[in-house]
Write a protein that holds these residues in place. Structure first.
Motif, mmCIF file in Angstrom:
data_model
loop_
_atom_site.group_PDB
_atom_site.id
_atom_site.type_symbol
_atom_site.label_atom_id
_atom_site.label_comp_id
_atom_site.label_asym_id
_atom_site.label_seq_id
_atom_site.Cartn_x
_atom_site.Cartn_y
_atom_site.Cartn_z
ATOM 1 N N TYR A 1 -2.984 1.144 4.281
ATOM 2 C CA TYR A 1 -2.579 0.567 3.088
ATOM 3 C C TYR A 1 -1.387 0.842 2.606
ATOM 4 O O TYR A 1 -0.921 2.191 2.337
ATOM 5 C CB TYR A 1 -3.698 0.894 1.993
ATOM 6 N N ASP B 1 -13.943 4.769 6.158
ATOM 7 C CA ASP B 1 -13.821 5.179 4.917
ATOM 8 C C ASP B 1 -13.539 6.471 4.365
ATOM 9 O O ASP B 1 -13.689 6.944 3.247
ATOM 10 C CB ASP B 1 -15.343 4.952 4.156
ATOM 11 N N THR C 1 -6.780 4.839 6.449
ATOM 12 C CA THR C 1 -8.230 5.135 6.336
ATOM 13 C C THR C 1 -8.741 4.909 7.442
ATOM 14 O O THR C 1 -8.717 3.962 8.324
ATOM 15 C CB THR C 1 -8.954 4.148 5.088
ATOM 16 N N ILE D 1 -10.118 8.788 3.923
ATOM 17 C CA ILE D 1 -8.668 8.794 3.913
ATOM 18 C C ILE D 1 -7.950 9.677 4.639
ATOM 19 O O ILE D 1 -8.363 11.072 4.554
ATOM 20 C CB ILE D 1 -8.050 8.943 2.196
ATOM 21 N N ILE E 1 -1.312 5.029 2.571
ATOM 22 C CA ILE E 1 -2.381 5.815 2.988
ATOM 23 C C ILE E 1 -3.148 5.280 4.291
ATOM 24 O O ILE E 1 -2.866 3.890 4.596
ATOM 25 C CB ILE E 1 -3.462 5.955 2.150
ATOM 26 N N SER F 1 -11.052 2.427 -4.917
ATOM 27 C CA SER F 1 -10.853 2.108 -3.538
ATOM 28 C C SER F 1 -9.318 2.324 -3.117
ATOM 29 O O SER F 1 -8.461 2.507 -3.759
ATOM 30 C CB SER F 1 -10.821 0.481 -3.686
ATOM 31 N N PRO F 2 -9.106 2.144 -1.576
ATOM 32 C CA PRO F 2 -7.636 2.486 -0.887
ATOM 33 C C PRO F 2 -6.628 1.658 -1.823
ATOM 34 O O PRO F 2 -5.653 1.856 -1.920
ATOM 35 C CB PRO F 2 -8.061 1.993 0.371
#
Length: 201
Positions: A103, A76, A73, A78, A71, A40-41
């Protein structure tokens, strides 16, 4: 003597830490930013920040090493730092008139007197960012100025046009810049409060 080390070359993170009068040295990590694409991120930014912190921590004794990773997103996917101007243009075109997520993961590593890692703490923050409808010429001018090239998602909210692109945010503004100061300060206060100066000093 206790010391604080920032394991990042980011001028934006450096400036944010200076803002709260935190005395620190800069020693960037040299690790490769590889991760499992199935993560997951939130896990990605926590794991990468911890990897960076551990890489630097064993060079220092009685220290608090701070490391981070950011990052972006969108749907969904990146969006990393762009490889070239064309990729930066395409990313910004994607983000136009849409909402994406930023994130940032932060890792704190405490070391003992013989450079061993005595404890670690990781967390992440996520902020929703909504762009207005971007003018293609504005995107082109921004990309040609070179600003997107070292930034996840190809923009900086603190930049000239980067600031103009952003219509609304939900969450921590500093997190979008690259370092969630509020969460950081409160986490350090609980995990390694002895390293913090008194507020206002």
């Amino acid at each position: 003597m206790k010391q604080i080390v920032l394991a990042s070359a980011s001028p934006r993170r450096k400036k944010l830490l200076q803002q709260i009068n935190l005395p620190f040295e800069v020693h960037p990590s040299s690790v490769e930013e590889n991760y499992n694409p199935e993560w997951s991120p939130g896990k990605i930014v926590k794991e990468l920040s911890l990897k960076k912190g551990k890489n630097v921590a064993t060079d220092f004794s009685s220290a608090l090493v701070i490391s981070a990773d950011t990052i972006v997103t969108f749907e969904d996917t990146i969006l990393e730092k762009p490889e070239d101007a064309n990729e930066a243009y395409d990313m910004l075109t994607q983000l136009s008139n849409n909402t994406h997520q930023v994130y940032t993961g932060v890792a704190l590593c405490k070391t003992d007197q013989i450079n061993n890692i005595a404890g670690t703490k990781t967390f992440f923050e996520v902020t929703d960012v909504t762009f207005g409808k971007l003018n293609p010429q504005d995107i082109k001018n921004y990309v040609e100025g070179g600003s997107p090239m070292d930034k996840a998602g190809s923009y900086g909210i603190q930049d000239d046009f980067g600031a103009i692109f952003v219509k609304r945010i939900e969450g921590d503004y500093n997190n979008v810049v690259g370092f969630p100061l509020h969460s950081f300060y409160n986490t350090v206060r609980n995990f390694a409060g002895e390293f913090l100066p008194n507020p206002g000093n």
